[in-house]
Write an enzyme that holds these catalytic residues in place. Structure first.
Site, PDB file in Angstrom:
ATOM      1  CG  HIS A   1      -0.125   3.465   4.551  1.00 17.78           C
ATOM      2  ND1 HIS A   1      -0.623   2.335   3.929  1.00 17.78           N
ATOM      3  CD2 HIS A   1       0.310   3.058   5.765  1.00 17.78           C
ATOM      4  CE1 HIS A   1      -0.473   1.294   4.720  1.00 17.78           C
ATOM      5  NE2 HIS A   1       0.083   1.709   5.836  1.00 17.78           N
TER       6      HIS A   1
ATOM      7  CB  CYS B   1      -0.955  -0.003   1.193  1.00 19.07           C
ATOM      8  SG  CYS B   1      -2.228  -1.282   1.125  1.00 19.07           S
TER       9      CYS B   1
END
Length: 470
Positions: A127, A71
């Site tokens: 994130h 991610c």
């Protein structure tokens, strides 16, 4: 009569506003969205009608790949326009602005702000949806700082009975699925979609960059029951898998495979996991559809470029069970770019089979909006492919994953081949025309040494050391 006049005056202002004169951007990120969407055919039972409809109107990049199959490194690359091997951001625990050389870096939404745009973001775009890892400095407003769906009561979690079998504590915590009592509209992801929809209903003097980040289908797959019902368990088809798959791959690949796939397959819970992933994809599609419908009804529909992307792929048992690997299952991701006809796009522009990287989004959006190029970023504009999906494109994609704090592992994806190079030695090469499941490693095949060596030339010359936060 006064109400009618006021409403009419409002829409006339909208029609004449600067936001109508420069292209707007609707930037939709969907977390862990692999190729299990209808238009990509990654799973025959995927039900994603809204994403599919967007693909029909825009350019579907059938061979789009992340810069990193995790991610934060992937999203950092998209937003900064820099490779993980350049920044040293390989993991989820480090933030690029903590590095002195990137403290003042101009991110993608910031660049648009510097050129007169209003930038709003909600949900998971970086994130995290809030705090340092959401990069508040990138946005004029963060309209939703939550993400995902509610968790069921503690006693209703991990009913699959597998939690204690996973040695990786992160996977043990995340790998779960099941229905929740809340409705779709009570979830944070829907509120993110609703926030974007409301933004599109308002009058804006400036052109805008609107970011909308949907967290599902990131694990855990806790969803309203209706999405599980869309995918009946007794009808679930399992993806392809070979028990001898890893016999011809190096140790670096075997380490990336880890244990979760075997545990889930051997437990008899694989169908449940596939059902959960398909259900989560359908839920994410509903959220995306809510935003797209709002855009269609807004005065901005013919002046807004829509970009939909997943931050990386996700393997649901074919080779492993997770992301964080360099095979196609974990690196291929949906990418759709729709440019309205008024802005030079063409109805049903078609699919593009050229390999492209999410790293290319930053320069591409500047190009499509006529903004000055940013000479500091990497990647290259794929605007020529947006305008002509069949245009020549000689560039492969480079993907990086470095999970062990030393060295860098890379994949190079050309139009026909997928090459992997491990930092501790070992290589993989697959002919994707004949072997789309990547079962036959050709790296040592005498007939493919030239192809292997040509792809090696694209490996990054710079491999920044892992950045560790102090």
């Amino acid at each position: 009569m006064r109400f009618v006049f006021t409403a009419l005056a409002f829409w006339l202002l909208v029609l004449e506003s600067p936001a109508r004169q420069q292209p707007n951007i609707l930037f939709i990120a969907v977390d862990d969205l692999n190729d299990w969407v209808g238009c990509l055919g990654g799973h025959p039972q995927a039900r994603t009608p809204h994403i599919d409809a967007l693909a029909e109107r825009g350019v579907l990049f059938e061979q789009a790949y992340c810069a990193a199959p995790l991610c934060s490194p992937s999203r950092t690359a998209v937003m900064t326009g820099l490779r993980p091997s350049t920044t040293g951001i390989y993991g989820n625990l480090n933030w690029f602005r903590d590095l002195p050389q990137y403290r003042e870096w101009v991110t993608l939404p910031q660049y648009f702000r510097q050129h007169g745009y209003l930038a709003w973001g909600g949900g998971k775009l970086y994130h995290q949806p809030h705090g340092k890892f959401s990069d508040p400095i990138s946005w004029d407003t963060q309209y939703n700082t939550r993400m995902g769906t509610p968790r069921p009561p503690v006693g209703e979690r991990y009913r699959h009975g597998l939690k204690e079998k996973f040695s990786n504590p992160i996977l043990a915590r995340l790998i779960d699925w099941g229905p929740i009592d809340q409705s779709t509209t009570e979830t944070a992801d829907w509120r993110t979609a609703e926030g974007a929809a409301r933004f599109l209903q308002k009058h804006h003097q400036k052109p805008f960059f609107l970011g909308c980040g949907i967290y599902l289908p990131h694990l855990p797959w806790y969803l309203p029951g209706e999405y599980f019902e869309m995918h009946p368990l007794d009808e679930i088809q399992l993806p392809p898998h070979r028990s001898d798959d890893f016999e011809d791959i190096p140790e670096g690949g075997r380490r990336m495979a880890a244990e979760a796939g075997g545990i889930i397959r051997e437990s008899g819970k694989w169908k449940e996991a596939v059902q959960g992933c398909l259900a989560a994809g359908s839920f994410a599609d509903a959220c995306v559809g809510h935003v797209l419908k709002a855009l269609e009804k807004s005065p901005y529909s013919d002046n807004t470029i829509v970009v939909l992307w997943g931050d990386h792929g996700y393997d649901v048992g074919e080779k492993k069970f997770a992301k964080s690997a360099l095979w196609g299952q974990t690196t291929r991701t949906p990418l759709i770019i729709h440019v309205p006809a008024k802005l030079g796009g063409h109805p049903k522009a078609g699919s593009c089979r050229r390999p492209v990287s999410l790293l290319d989004l930053y320069p591409t959006l500047l190009d499509l909006c006529g903004l000055p190029a940013n000479s500091k970023i990497e990647g290259r504009s794929i605007a020529p492919l947006v305008r002509d999906p069949q245009a020549e494109w000689p560039y492969p994609v480079v993907i990086t994953h470095s999970p062990h704090w030393h060295g860098s592992n890379h994949a190079v994806r050309s139009g026909d081949f997928h090459y992997i190079h491990y930092s501790k030695g070992g290589e993989e090469l697959y002919d994707m025309r004949k072997d789309p499941d990547q079962w036959n490693n050709l790296a040592s095949d005498p007939g493919h040494l030239t192809t292997r060596d040509e792809l090696r030339k694209w490996l990054p010359e710079t491999n920044a050391p892992h950045f560790r936060a102090e």
